[in-house]
Design a protein around this motif. Structure first.
Motif, mmCIF file in Angstrom:
data_model
loop_
_atom_site.group_PDB
_atom_site.id
_atom_site.type_symbol
_atom_site.label_atom_id
_atom_site.label_comp_id
_atom_site.label_asym_id
_atom_site.label_seq_id
_atom_site.Cartn_x
_atom_site.Cartn_y
_atom_site.Cartn_z
ATOM 1 N N SER A 314 -60.866 -40.937 -15.223
ATOM 2 C CA SER A 314 -60.079 -39.700 -15.368
ATOM 3 C C SER A 314 -60.405 -38.711 -14.248
ATOM 4 O O SER A 314 -59.535 -37.942 -13.832
ATOM 5 C CB SER A 314 -60.274 -39.077 -16.745
ATOM 6 N N ALA A 315 -61.625 -38.756 -13.720
ATOM 7 C CA ALA A 315 -61.956 -37.883 -12.586
ATOM 8 C C ALA A 315 -61.311 -38.402 -11.303
ATOM 9 O O ALA A 315 -60.948 -37.628 -10.421
ATOM 10 C CB ALA A 315 -63.467 -37.787 -12.412
ATOM 11 N N VAL A 316 -61.151 -39.713 -11.225
ATOM 12 C CA VAL A 316 -60.485 -40.296 -10.057
ATOM 13 C C VAL A 316 -59.013 -39.877 -10.053
ATOM 14 O O VAL A 316 -58.460 -39.454 -9.032
ATOM 15 C CB VAL A 316 -60.601 -41.842 -10.065
ATOM 16 N N TYR A 317 -58.392 -39.959 -11.218
ATOM 17 C CA TYR A 317 -56.993 -39.550 -11.330
ATOM 18 C C TYR A 317 -56.830 -38.077 -10.938
ATOM 19 O O TYR A 317 -55.936 -37.712 -10.161
ATOM 20 C CB TYR A 317 -56.482 -39.786 -12.758
ATOM 21 N N ALA A 318 -57.706 -37.220 -11.466
ATOM 22 C CA ALA A 318 -57.596 -35.784 -11.169
ATOM 23 C C ALA A 318 -57.760 -35.524 -9.676
ATOM 24 O O ALA A 318 -57.037 -34.711 -9.091
ATOM 25 C CB ALA A 318 -58.644 -35.002 -11.961
ATOM 26 N N SER A 319 -58.691 -36.233 -9.046
ATOM 27 C CA SER A 319 -58.908 -36.044 -7.608
ATOM 28 C C SER A 319 -57.682 -36.495 -6.819
ATOM 29 O O SER A 319 -57.260 -35.837 -5.867
ATOM 30 C CB SER A 319 -60.106 -36.855 -7.116
ATOM 31 N N TYR A 320 -57.114 -37.594 -7.240
ATOM 32 C CA TYR A 320 -55.910 -38.112 -6.575
ATOM 33 C C TYR A 320 -54.765 -37.103 -6.695
ATOM 34 O O TYR A 320 -54.085 -36.770 -5.717
ATOM 35 C CB TYR A 320 -55.503 -39.454 -7.202
ATOM 36 N N LEU A 321 -54.575 -36.604 -7.900
ATOM 37 C CA LEU A 321 -53.471 -35.667 -8.148
ATOM 38 C C LEU A 321 -53.671 -34.379 -7.351
ATOM 39 O O LEU A 321 -52.741 -33.883 -6.702
ATOM 40 C CB LEU A 321 -53.385 -35.364 -9.658
ATOM 41 N N LEU A 322 -54.887 -33.845 -7.393
ATOM 42 C CA LEU A 322 -55.134 -32.591 -6.673
ATOM 43 C C LEU A 322 -54.946 -32.777 -5.173
ATOM 44 O O LEU A 322 -54.386 -31.916 -4.503
ATOM 45 C CB LEU A 322 -56.529 -32.068 -7.002
ATOM 46 N N ASN A 323 -55.391 -33.899 -4.653
ATOM 47 C CA ASN A 323 -55.188 -34.156 -3.226
ATOM 48 C C ASN A 323 -53.694 -34.151 -2.894
ATOM 49 O O ASN A 323 -53.258 -33.539 -1.922
ATOM 50 C CB ASN A 323 -55.815 -35.503 -2.857
ATOM 51 N N ALA A 324 -52.904 -34.786 -3.734
ATOM 52 C CA ALA A 324 -51.465 -34.871 -3.469
ATOM 53 C C ALA A 324 -50.779 -33.510 -3.587
ATOM 54 O O ALA A 324 -49.813 -33.234 -2.874
ATOM 55 C CB ALA A 324 -50.821 -35.862 -4.446
ATOM 56 N N LEU A 325 -51.277 -32.659 -4.464
ATOM 57 C CA LEU A 325 -50.631 -31.352 -4.661
ATOM 58 C C LEU A 325 -51.091 -30.302 -3.643
ATOM 59 O O LEU A 325 -50.546 -29.208 -3.594
ATOM 60 C CB LEU A 325 -50.879 -30.853 -6.093
ATOM 61 N N LYS A 326 -52.080 -30.623 -2.874
ATOM 62 C CA LYS A 326 -52.519 -29.792 -1.740
ATOM 63 C C LYS A 326 -52.875 -28.344 -2.061
ATOM 64 O O LYS A 326 -52.317 -27.407 -1.480
ATOM 65 C CB LYS A 326 -51.434 -29.805 -0.654
ATOM 66 N N PRO A 327 -53.793 -28.116 -2.977
ATOM 67 C CA PRO A 327 -54.255 -26.739 -3.173
ATOM 68 C C PRO A 327 -55.055 -26.267 -1.958
ATOM 69 O O PRO A 327 -55.414 -27.074 -1.105
ATOM 70 C CB PRO A 327 -55.145 -26.840 -4.420
ATOM 71 N N LYS A 328 -55.352 -24.943 -1.919
ATOM 72 C CA LYS A 328 -55.981 -24.361 -0.731
ATOM 73 C C LYS A 328 -57.501 -24.553 -0.689
ATOM 74 O O LYS A 328 -58.150 -24.021 0.200
ATOM 75 C CB LYS A 328 -55.689 -22.859 -0.705
ATOM 76 N N LEU A 329 -58.074 -25.288 -1.645
ATOM 77 C CA LEU A 329 -59.529 -25.453 -1.777
ATOM 78 C C LEU A 329 -60.283 -25.507 -0.453
ATOM 79 O O LEU A 329 -59.944 -26.303 0.427
ATOM 80 C CB LEU A 329 -59.833 -26.762 -2.535
ATOM 81 N N LYS A 330 -61.339 -24.700 -0.341
ATOM 82 C CA LYS A 330 -62.151 -24.686 0.887
ATOM 83 C C LYS A 330 -63.396 -25.565 0.735
ATOM 84 O O LYS A 330 -63.902 -26.079 1.722
ATOM 85 C CB LYS A 330 -62.631 -23.260 1.181
ATOM 86 N N TYR A 331 -63.941 -25.665 -0.478
ATOM 87 C CA TYR A 331 -65.207 -26.378 -0.703
ATOM 88 C C TYR A 331 -65.108 -27.266 -1.945
ATOM 89 O O TYR A 331 -64.331 -26.973 -2.861
ATOM 90 C CB TYR A 331 -66.360 -25.384 -0.925
ATOM 91 N N TYR A 332 -65.915 -28.298 -1.964
ATOM 92 C CA TYR A 332 -66.005 -29.086 -3.195
ATOM 93 C C TYR A 332 -67.400 -29.668 -3.334
ATOM 94 O O TYR A 332 -68.154 -29.808 -2.357
ATOM 95 C CB TYR A 332 -64.953 -30.205 -3.223
ATOM 96 N N SER A 333 -67.727 -30.002 -4.583
ATOM 97 C CA SER A 333 -68.972 -30.719 -4.852
ATOM 98 C C SER A 333 -68.724 -31.667 -6.028
ATOM 99 O O SER A 333 -67.720 -31.544 -6.740
ATOM 100 C CB SER A 333 -70.091 -29.730 -5.187
ATOM 101 N N ILE A 334 -69.644 -32.602 -6.207
ATOM 102 C CA ILE A 334 -69.582 -33.514 -7.349
ATOM 103 C C ILE A 334 -70.918 -33.415 -8.071
ATOM 104 O O ILE A 334 -71.978 -33.428 -7.421
ATOM 105 C CB ILE A 334 -69.331 -34.979 -6.900
ATOM 106 N N ILE A 335 -70.856 -33.272 -9.389
ATOM 107 C CA ILE A 335 -72.077 -33.316 -10.191
ATOM 108 C C ILE A 335 -71.871 -34.392 -11.265
ATOM 109 O O ILE A 335 -70.722 -34.658 -11.664
ATOM 110 C CB ILE A 335 -72.409 -31.952 -10.853
ATOM 111 N N GLY A 336 -72.956 -35.020 -11.713
ATOM 112 C CA GLY A 336 -72.767 -36.015 -12.758
ATOM 113 C C GLY A 336 -74.023 -36.813 -13.037
ATOM 114 O O GLY A 336 -75.054 -36.635 -12.390
ATOM 115 N N SER A 337 -73.867 -37.697 -13.993
ATOM 116 C CA SER A 337 -75.006 -38.446 -14.519
ATOM 117 C C SER A 337 -74.712 -39.957 -14.530
ATOM 118 O O SER A 337 -73.570 -40.372 -14.756
ATOM 119 C CB SER A 337 -75.271 -37.953 -15.943
ATOM 120 N N TYR A 338 -75.781 -40.744 -14.260
ATOM 121 C CA TYR A 338 -75.639 -42.206 -14.315
ATOM 122 C C TYR A 338 -76.806 -42.773 -15.108
ATOM 123 O O TYR A 338 -77.766 -42.052 -15.453
ATOM 124 C CB TYR A 338 -75.599 -42.809 -12.900
ATOM 125 N N GLY A 339 -76.761 -44.068 -15.399
ATOM 126 C CA GLY A 339 -77.815 -44.705 -16.180
ATOM 127 C C GLY A 339 -78.732 -45.576 -15.360
ATOM 128 O O GLY A 339 -79.944 -45.468 -15.437
#
Ligand SMILES: Cc1cc2nc3c(=O)[nH]c(=O)nc-3n(C[C@H](O)[C@H](O)[C@H](O)COP(=O)(O)O)c2cc1C
Ligand SMILES: [Fe+2]
Ligand SMILES: [Fe+2]
Length: 392
Positions: A314-339
């Motif tokens: 679901s995060a991959v989908y959101a990233s794909y969609l946001l990239n296609a819609l071209k918001p003005k975002l200047k910065y990004y980061s990723i946070i998360g947890s793995y096992g």
């Protein structure tokens, strides 16, 4: 339902579709949408400007019959997407003498998508006009708001500008005229984010041109009609500008709350520093709301946990969609947890093919966050707040 007279011999005859849940099978419609069609009666000829989504065509034909309209000379097609052009075949069946007036690109699409015969078209170019007798319709090509084919139609004598998808709103409350409520503005911004944001520079260019035309009324093909054009033009000037706000959008997905704890902690720290944060649950949330905030956010932090060696889809989908819609975002980061292992960030990074936000430090942790992990989130909060000083 009857046609609504907007001015002498200018009528709104579109349809509301309150039950429609999705637009383009992509974007949720919390209150449905409208398909606006307008009828203009000149002293000699009459024109229908845009039609409706095919499932609503019978309602449009009923309205036309109830108004005792015996003849439509021209069907103006500003854009071939089927929510506006889809009813052309049914209208031509009812009014076989009518001609479809449009530009070459719309014609090409209408022929291939709706199988309307080639000889049913009158082709116009930018600046061309047709006379209805005492009223003149002028055509202004406006590619890319929405498709490459789109144009506006200007009713010269009344200064009514029909902008098709530009300035639309998926808004079904109230009547045909804009109520200028906060709810309308929010709905227009949601529409902008979903439909127009990818074409931001085009929208800005046409807004400038429209200010020069100085219409009395703006009539889009979704949502209400604006008798104060500066209201929607000012809103678009703001949304299409290069300005971003001191705001972070934080879409996140978390199966067992580790990532959620991280996202909530980071939100708290950022808010303490005066940064607005829109924390947004990728599973429960309405995508449109995230996109409204994406219009002017400076930063996006994606919260995502590891599934099957990669990021939760679901995060991959959101990233794909946001990239296609071209918001003005200047910065990004990723946070998360793995096992135990895999790569949480690569697939998401690879989604950013169009937008190029600058990467900030990632915070990827094992299991549930503890002391040192929170320190890393503190550092990220500091970094974001520092970058945002320019926008505060
Ligand atoms: C269905 C499923 C698949 C998983 N696959 C992986 C994996 O391939 N690699 C990994 O490191 N962890 C994997 N995990 C473990 C989670 O990434 C780990 O428990 C993480 O802390 C979950 O974060 P959350 O509580 O935010 O959901 C998986 C967990 C689940 C439930
Ligand atoms: Fe469209
Ligand atoms: Fe549309």
């Amino acid at each position: 339902m009857k046609m609504t007279e907007l001015a002498p011999n200018i009528f709104a005859c579109g349809e509301k579709d309150k039950d429609r849940k999705m637009f383009d099978q992509l974007i949720p419609l919390p209150e449905g949408t409208t398909y606006n069609s307008y009828f203009v009666k000149g002293s000699e000829k009459s024109a229908l400007i845009d039609t409706v989504y095919p499932p609503k065509v019978d309602l449009l034909l009923d309205k036309i019959e109830e108004a005792n309209i015996e003849k439509i000379d021209y069907i103006i097609s500003n854009h071939a997407e089927q929510d506006h052009s889809g009813a052309i075949p049914a209208l031509l069946e009812r009014f076989p003498d009518a001609m479809v007036v449009t530009n070459e690109r719309v014609k090409d699409n209408v022929v291939s998508m709706l199988h309307v015969p080639e000889d049913k078209f009158i082709i116009v170019k930018d600046g061309d006009s047709i006379s209805l007798g005492d009223k003149t319709l002028e055509f202004i090509l406006a590619p890319f708001v929405h498709w490459p084919d789109t144009m506006f139609t200007y009713l010269v004598e009344d200064k009514y500008l029909f902008t098709c998808d530009l300035f639309g709103a998926h808004y079904t409350t109230g009547d045909v005229w804009a109520d200028y409520s906060d709810a309308l503005l929010n709905s227009a911004k949601r529409y902008y984010a979903e439909i127009m944001m990818p074409f931001r520079s085009f929208a800005a260019k046409y807004c400038k041109k429209i200010r020069e035309i100085d219409p009395n009324v703006i009539l889009p093909s979704h949502g209400p009609v604006y008798d104060k054009p500066e209201y929607i033009l000012d809103a678009y000037d703001d949304w299409t500008s290069d300005r971003v706000k001191n705001k972070v959008i934080m879409p996140y997905v978390s199966m067992y709350d580790s990532t959620k704890i991280m996202a909530e902690y980071l939100t708290e720290k950022l808010e303490e520093k005066g940064v607005e944060v829109v924390l947004w649950d990728l599973i429960e949330g309405d995508t449109g709301e995230l996109l409204i905030d994406a219009v002017d956010a400076a930063t996006m932090v994606i919260g995502v946990s590891m599934v099957l060696s990669g990021p939760h889809p679901s995060a991959v989908y959101a990233s794909y969609l946001l990239n296609a819609l071209k918001p003005k975002l200047k910065y990004y980061s990723i946070i998360g947890s793995y096992g135990w292992g895999g790569n949480l960030t690569k697939v998401i990074e690879n989604m950013f093919t169009i937008i190029k936000p600058e990467k900030l430090e990632y915070v990827i942790i094992k299991g549930r966050p503890k002391g040192d992990d929170f320190a890393k989130l503190d550092a990220l909060a500091n970094e974001i707040a520092q970058k945002h000083e320019a926008f505060a």
